[in-house]
Every structure is written in structure tokens, then in C-alpha cells.
Write an enzyme that holds these catalytic residues in place. Structure first.
Site, PDB file in Angstrom:
ATOM      1  N   ARG A 148      26.493  52.896  57.379  1.00  0.00           N
ATOM      2  CA  ARG A 148      25.652  51.566  56.733  1.00  0.00           C
ATOM      3  C   ARG A 148      26.445  50.498  56.701  1.00  0.00           C
ATOM      4  NH1 ARG A 148      23.010  55.697  52.446  1.00  0.00           N
ATOM      5  NH2 ARG A 148      24.946  57.015  52.880  1.00  0.00           N
ATOM      6  N   ASP A 157      33.544  57.269  47.699  1.00  0.00           N
ATOM      7  CA  ASP A 157      32.906  55.753  47.794  1.00  0.00           C
ATOM      8  C   ASP A 157      32.235  55.328  46.556  1.00  0.00           C
ATOM      9  OD1 ASP A 157      30.612  57.552  47.642  1.00  0.00           O
ATOM     10  OD2 ASP A 157      29.617  56.700  49.462  1.00  0.00           O
ATOM     11  N   ARG A 181      57.431  31.778  49.091  1.00  0.00           N
ATOM     12  CA  ARG A 181      57.342  32.741  50.100  1.00  0.00           C
ATOM     13  C   ARG A 181      57.950  34.086  49.555  1.00  0.00           C
ATOM     14  NH1 ARG A 181      58.765  30.192  55.448  1.00  0.00           N
ATOM     15  NH2 ARG A 181      58.937  32.392  56.042  1.00  0.00           N
ATOM     16  N   LYS A 222      61.803  30.054  50.387  1.00  0.00           N
ATOM     17  CA  LYS A 222      61.597  31.647  51.056  1.00  0.00           C
ATOM     18  C   LYS A 222      62.984  32.357  50.898  1.00  0.00           C
ATOM     19  CE  LYS A 222      63.259  33.072  54.501  1.00  0.00           C
ATOM     20  NZ  LYS A 222      63.873  33.099  55.995  1.00  0.00           N
ATOM     21  N   ALA A 240      72.261  10.255  50.339  1.00  0.00           N
ATOM     22  CA  ALA A 240      70.991  10.534  50.769  1.00  0.00           C
ATOM     23  C   ALA A 240      70.772  10.337  52.338  1.00  0.00           C
ATOM     24  CB  ALA A 240      70.084   9.494  50.257  1.00  0.00           C
TER      25      ALA A 240
HETATM   26  C1  UD1 Z   1      24.981  61.616  48.564  1.00  0.00           C
HETATM   27  C2  UD1 Z   1      24.191  62.609  47.796  1.00  0.00           C
HETATM   28  C3  UD1 Z   1      23.047  61.873  46.932  1.00  0.00           C
HETATM   29  C4  UD1 Z   1      23.702  61.306  45.798  1.00  0.00           C
HETATM   30  C5  UD1 Z   1      24.533  60.189  46.255  1.00  0.00           C
HETATM   31  C6  UD1 Z   1      25.332  59.460  45.161  1.00  0.00           C
HETATM   32  C7  UD1 Z   1      24.360  64.485  49.300  1.00  0.00           C
HETATM   33  C8  UD1 Z   1      23.578  65.023  50.461  1.00  0.00           C
HETATM   34  N1  UD1 Z   1      23.523  63.478  48.955  1.00  0.00           N
HETATM   35  O1  UD1 Z   1      24.441  60.796  49.015  1.00  0.00           O
HETATM   36  O2  UD1 Z   1      22.254  63.029  46.286  1.00  0.00           O
HETATM   37  O3  UD1 Z   1      22.514  60.577  45.142  1.00  0.00           O
HETATM   38  O4  UD1 Z   1      25.470  60.909  47.214  1.00  0.00           O
HETATM   39  O5  UD1 Z   1      25.908  58.242  45.611  1.00  0.00           O
HETATM   40  O6  UD1 Z   1      25.388  64.761  48.882  1.00  0.00           O
HETATM   41  N2  UD1 Z   1      31.409  62.904  53.089  1.00  0.00           N
HETATM   42  C9  UD1 Z   1      32.521  63.761  53.672  1.00  0.00           C
HETATM   43  N3  UD1 Z   1      32.019  64.521  54.441  1.00  0.00           N
HETATM   44  C10 UD1 Z   1      30.799  64.631  55.162  1.00  0.00           C
HETATM   45  C11 UD1 Z   1      29.931  63.564  54.620  1.00  0.00           C
HETATM   46  C12 UD1 Z   1      30.287  62.975  53.587  1.00  0.00           C
HETATM   47  O7  UD1 Z   1      33.555  63.832  52.975  1.00  0.00           O
HETATM   48  O8  UD1 Z   1      30.590  65.217  56.234  1.00  0.00           O
HETATM   49  C13 UD1 Z   1      31.858  61.865  52.051  1.00  0.00           C
HETATM   50  C14 UD1 Z   1      31.656  60.522  52.311  1.00  0.00           C
HETATM   51  O9  UD1 Z   1      32.674  59.921  52.698  1.00  0.00           O
HETATM   52  C15 UD1 Z   1      31.245  60.162  50.925  1.00  0.00           C
HETATM   53  C16 UD1 Z   1      30.601  60.969  50.219  1.00  0.00           C
HETATM   54  O10 UD1 Z   1      31.105  62.317  50.899  1.00  0.00           O
HETATM   55  O11 UD1 Z   1      32.532  59.402  50.197  1.00  0.00           O
HETATM   56  C17 UD1 Z   1      29.234  61.162  50.032  1.00  0.00           C
HETATM   57  O12 UD1 Z   1      28.980  60.872  51.092  1.00  0.00           O
HETATM   58  P1  UD1 Z   1      27.430  59.726  51.449  1.00  0.00           P
HETATM   59  O13 UD1 Z   1      27.189  60.047  52.979  1.00  0.00           O
HETATM   60  O14 UD1 Z   1      27.946  58.566  51.027  1.00  0.00           O
HETATM   61  O15 UD1 Z   1      26.257  60.568  50.524  1.00  0.00           O
HETATM   62  P2  UD1 Z   1      25.144  59.789  50.171  1.00  0.00           P
HETATM   63  O16 UD1 Z   1      24.175  59.392  51.292  1.00  0.00           O
HETATM   64  O17 UD1 Z   1      25.442  58.556  49.210  1.00  0.00           O
HETATM   65 CA    CA Z   2      27.381  57.497  49.262  1.00  0.00          CA
END
Ligand code: UD1
Ligand code: CA
Length: 484
Positions: free
Chosen positions: A31, A119, A352, A370, A442
Site C-alpha cells: 500500500r 510497521d 562539512r 571540512k 592580503a
Molecule cells: C494486521 C492484522 C489486523 C490488525 C493490524 C494492526 C492480520 C491478518 N491482521 O493487519 O488484524 O488490525 O495488523 O496493524 O494479521 N508480515 C510478515 N510476513 C507476512 C505478512 C506480514 O512478516 O507474511 C508483517 C508485515 O511486514 C507487517 C506486519 O506483519 O510488519 C503486519 O502485516 P500487515 O500486512 O501490515 O497487516 P495488516 O493488514 O496491517
Molecule cells: Ca499493518
């Protein structure tokens, strides 16, 4: 002691649970419409993931933090590798549930795992600790942090067994929620605590029967509820902490929130920041009391500023250490430099990397430095370039002085000893040494070392042709060439 805990049930029950933190950071961040991995986008001046790791390592030692990486794994590992955390590779990103599946081996030695989203950078150590303690005290199998949001759109909704009870029956993702469920304002924050044994006993019950065809970690709520295990939700008192960065708009909102929080914290510590909305101050910046920051200032990276300083508008200062009572005038740009107490820099100075401005020294307008040390009380006030230079104390560098440090291949050093007076518009061709208390006339071009206490002139002697202009005028007049 170890023997005791093995043979004595009571003491092993009382010993604190072995706690790990797993940070899910393998996703792409579709996204954001970016070629860079989501968790490396910056808020508050550093990658989102670096904030989450910083918080996690306040709760458990770095060796107990497992970052689950996948998309652009090497870049992510490189960006946060020096924190000492461990990494788990999720080669294919098949959902948040799958992220935990691949971490099975890494988490096996622990009793409890706290799961964080890579995230969502605003979560605090205190909230994580409360969630973990609540989980342990309630003997829950899964505890999730929930929040009540005015606009719950996009988040998973928490379905409780009864409206007032603590028990959770399921978490329903936005895309799967029916009209009634969409009205629920209590959302899943994406932060959880699991009992490790139960998680891996039941994780294989997750399926990919959903809109995304992914393994949702959130479905563990339903899996456990079905198995009659305790699933609880703890509501956070500060819904701001759970905000994520799924879109650019969320990213900049979060950045603004972090920066304003940083300004407020500095203000409580005695720093005045005028128009804080216009200032950009990174999370790790430190500032002493009674320092005043004017509007439109950026303080970045590991910048440290002492007490009683004034940083005037439009300066961008990065990784620079500034002493006490320093005056930075408007429009300065500094990187990886040091400024000692009572110095004055600017307006429009550029320091710098490797610039070191001594106590009470002055660096003025349109001066660039620098890898240069300017000693105590020395001054370079106007239109000057000082590179690869060692300048002693009480030196006056006249306007327009240039150190010629580069011959197109190599860089050379200029040494100017204490008390030297460099006249305006001098050119110092390095390598060169100007001895103590000497004078440079100078407009000199200095190519040879100058011994102490000398005067060096390096320019053509002035020639004056008296009456020359007048004669020229008269001869032109007689040829009828002069117009006026
Ligand atoms: C997720 C939750 C949702 C919650 C929201 C809160 C799920 C299915 N849903 O949704 O209920 O309200 O977080 O912010 O979990 N990631 C991995 N491996 C993967 C997929 C994702 O490591 O295979 C990591 C992503 O990098 C991210 C985190 O998991 O840091 C969350 O994934 P994201 O896709 O952002 O989930 P949301 O749609 O936000
Ligand atoms: Ca998320």
C-alpha cells in the site's frame, strides 16, 4: 540452583517465564507503492523497524528479539543489524500466521512470545510489559492488545464472547467482516502475547481460506477459543500507540506525531522550541536546558547540543556535537562536526564532516570547512574555504581565504599555527605550514612554508602609472572616439 529448580516444582513455577519478542517485518508494504521495504521507511528520522527494535530491547535483551524478515531481507538485516537482534527468514510471505510458523525453531526455547508489528513504531516498552504481565497473571494462552478507535476502518475487529467480558471469540479482518462487525470500534492492534507451547501445538490449524489466501495470525484467537483456551484482549489506554504505517498518509501523520512528542519531551526538559510544528528533530537528538531553538530548524541523527545555546532559523544540523552557549546564526548546514563552548557559527556557514570549531571561535558567512580544526578564539568570518587544515589558537583568517588542498589526485594539509594573521583573499597552496605569529599579506598566493614571526607576501608588486587614464582620454578625444 539449576538443580533445585529441576527437582523442586514450587521454585520452577515461581521462576519468571523465559520471554522472547518476535517482530514481524517480512512484508512488502504494497500500500506504500514503494520499491523500498515498508519497515525501512523513516519516521522520526529513522527506519520504522528501528523504533520497534529500540522498544523491544528495552523489554528483553537483544539476543531474545527475533526479527522476521523476508522481502528485501538483506537490506533490512543490514539496516538494523548492529542492534544485536536475531533474524528469522520468511522466504515467502504467506501471512502473519505463516511468519510465526517459520519462527518455530527460534522460539522453541521460550515460555512466552510477545509479537510486535514491524510497521507500528509508537508502541511503548511500558505497554508491552503490561501486556506480558497481564498475560502471565491471567494464565492466558493468547492475549492481544486492543484499542478503541473512532475510525476502525482497515483494522481487524475484536469479537468478544460477551460485550463486557475479557474473553475473545475471534478477530475478523476488515475484508471478511459483515456489516455488524464493521461497526465494532474495538480493533486488534497487531501486538500479542502467546504461550509458545500452545501456539505451536495449534498453529497448524490455521488455514488460508480467506480473501487474501494467507495464514492470518489473528485466526489463532478462534483456533484457541475452539480448543477452550483462554484468549483475552487488553485495551490500551492510548490508542495513538497502535497506529501503523500502511499508507503514505499514515506514515507522515505518524512522523508528525513522533516529532511533536519529541519536541514536547525536550520542552519538559527545559528547552524552548518556538513554532515546534516547523522544526524537525530526530528521536535520538539531545539538547541541554535553556537552549532556544528557533522556527524551521532541523536537528538530525545523533546531534547533541549543550545548554544555553541558540539555534537560529533555517539551520540543518546532523550528527554534530555542540557545546554550551554556542550561537548558531541563521541558515547553517552542518554534518558530523563539533563546536566547542561559546563559539559563533553563521549565518550561512557550511561545516562539512570533520569540522572542529574551538572554544569561542567564529565561523562566519559563506565559510565552508571540512576536516578542519579551528583553535580556541580563532576567526574565519567571511567567504572562505578551509579544508584539511589544522588551525591554532587566536588565528585570524581574512575574508576570501582559500586553502588549496586538492591537486586533482591527492588531498594535502594546511597547518596554521597560533596567532597567525592571514590577510584577505589569500591562497594557501597545501601542503603548507604557516609558523606561529606570522603575517600573510592580503591577496598572497603562498606556496612555500612560512617560518614563525615572519611576514610573507606572495603577489606581484603594484605598479602605478600616474596620469595614464587622463592621457588615454585625451588621445581618444582627439581621434573623435569618445562619446561623452
Ligand atoms: C494486521 C492484522 C489486523 C490488525 C493490524 C494492526 C492480520 C491478518 N491482521 O493487519 O488484524 O488490525 O495488523 O496493524 O494479521 N508480515 C510478515 N510476513 C507476512 C505478512 C506480514 O512478516 O507474511 C508483517 C508485515 O511486514 C507487517 C506486519 O506483519 O510488519 C503486519 O502485516 P500487515 O500486512 O501490515 O497487516 P495488516 O493488514 O496491517
Ligand atoms: Ca499493518
Amino acid at each position: 540452583m539449576a538443580k533445585l529448580s529441576r527437582t523442586n516444582n514450587v521454585s520452577s513455577l515461581a521462576s519468571p517465564p523465559r520471554v522472547a519478542i518476535a517482530i514481524m517485518a517480512a512484508g512488502k508494504g504494497t500500500r506504500l507503492k514503494s520499491k523500498h521495504p515498508k519497515v525501512l521507511h523513516e519516521v522520526g528520522g529513522k527506519p520504522i523497524l528501528a523504533h520497534v527494535i529500540g522498544t523491544a530491547t528495552k523489554v528483553v535483551p537483544a539476543r531474545d528479539v527475533f526479527v522476521i524478515i523476508g522481502h528485501e531481507a538483506d537490506r533490512v538485516r543490514h539496516a538494523v543489524g548492529e542492534t544485536g537482534v536475531q533474524f528469522v527468514l520468511q522466504t515467502e510471505q504467506r501471512g502473519t500466521g505463516h511468519a510465526l510458523m517459520v519462527a518455530r525453531e527460534a522460539l522453541a526455547p521460550y515460555d512466552q512470545v510477545i509479537v510486535l508489528s514491524g510497521d507500528a513504531p509508537l508502541i511503548t516498552g511500558e505497554t508491552i510489559q503490561n501486556l506480558s504481565a497481564f498475560h502471565a497473571a491471567q494464565k492466558a494462552t493468547m492475549t492481544l492488545l486492543s484499542a478503541v478507535l473512532d475510525n476502525p476502518y482497515g483494522y481487524g475487529r475484536v469479537i468478544r464472547k460477551s460485550p463486557k467480558g475479557a474473553h475473545v471469540r475471534a478477530i475478523v479482518e476488515e475484508k471478511s467482516a459483515n456489516a455488524n462487525q464493521k461497526k465494532i470500534r474495538e480493533i486488534n492492534s497487531g501486538f500479542y502475547v502467546f504461550s509458545v507451547a500452545a501456539l505451536y501445538q495449534h498453529i497448524s490449524e490455521l488455514t488460508t481460506k480467506n480473501v487474501h489466501g494467507e495464514y492470518y495470525l489473528t485466526d489463532m484467537a478462534e483456533v484457541f477459543a475452539r480448543a477452550r483456551k483462554r484468549v483475552l484482549a487488553l485495551r490500551t489506554l492510548d490508542p495513538g500507540e497502535v497506529l501503523g504505517t500502511n499508507t503514505r498518509a499514515e506514515l507522515v501523520d505518524l512522523d508528525a506525531a513522533l516529532r511533536m512528542a519529541k519536541c514536547r519531551q525536550l520542552m519538559t526538559e527545559g528547552v524552548t522550541i518556538y513554532y515546534p510544528q516547523t522544526c524537525v528533530i530526530d528521536s535520538d537528538v539531545e539538547i541541554g536546558a535553556d537552549t532556544v531553538i528557533e522556527p524551521f530548524v532541523q536537528l538530525l541523527g545523533k546531534t547533541r547540543i549543550g545548554t544555553d545555546c541558540r539555534i537560529r532559523s533555517y539551520s540543518v544540523i546532523k550528527n554534530t556535537t555542540i557545546g554550551d552557549s554556542v550561537n548558531v546564526l541563521p541558515g547553517c548546514v552542518m554534518d558530523d562536526s563539533r563546536i566547542a563552548n561559546h563559539a559563533v557559527v553563521g549565518p550561512y556557514s557550511r561545516l562539512r564532516p570533520g569540522s572542529d570549531v574551538g572554544e569561542g571561535a567564529h565561523v562566519g558567512n559563506f565559510v565552508e570547512t571540512k576536516k578542519t580544526r579551528l583553535g580556541k578564539g580563532s576567526k574565519a568570518n567571511h567567504l572562505t574555504y578551509l579544508g584539511d587544515s589544522e588551525i591554532g589558537e587566536g588565528v585570524n583568517v581574512g575574508a576570501g581565504t582559500i586553502t588549496c588542498n586538492y591537486d586533482g589526485v591527492h588531498k594535502y594539509k594546511t597547518v596554521i599555527e597560533d596567532g597567525v594573521f592571514v590577510g584577505s583573499d589569500s591562497i594557501l597552496v597545501a601542503p603548507i605550514k604557516i609558523g606561529k605569529d606570522s603575517y600573510i599579506a592580503a591577496a598572497s598566493c603562498i606556496t612555500e612554508d612560512v617560518p614563525a614571526d615572519s611576514l610573507a607576501l606572495g603577489r606581484a608588486r603594484q605598479i602605478v602609472k600616474e596620469g595614464w587614464a587622463k592621457e588615454k582620454r585625451e588621445s581618444q578625444k582627439s581621434e573623435g572616439k569618445l562619446h561623452k
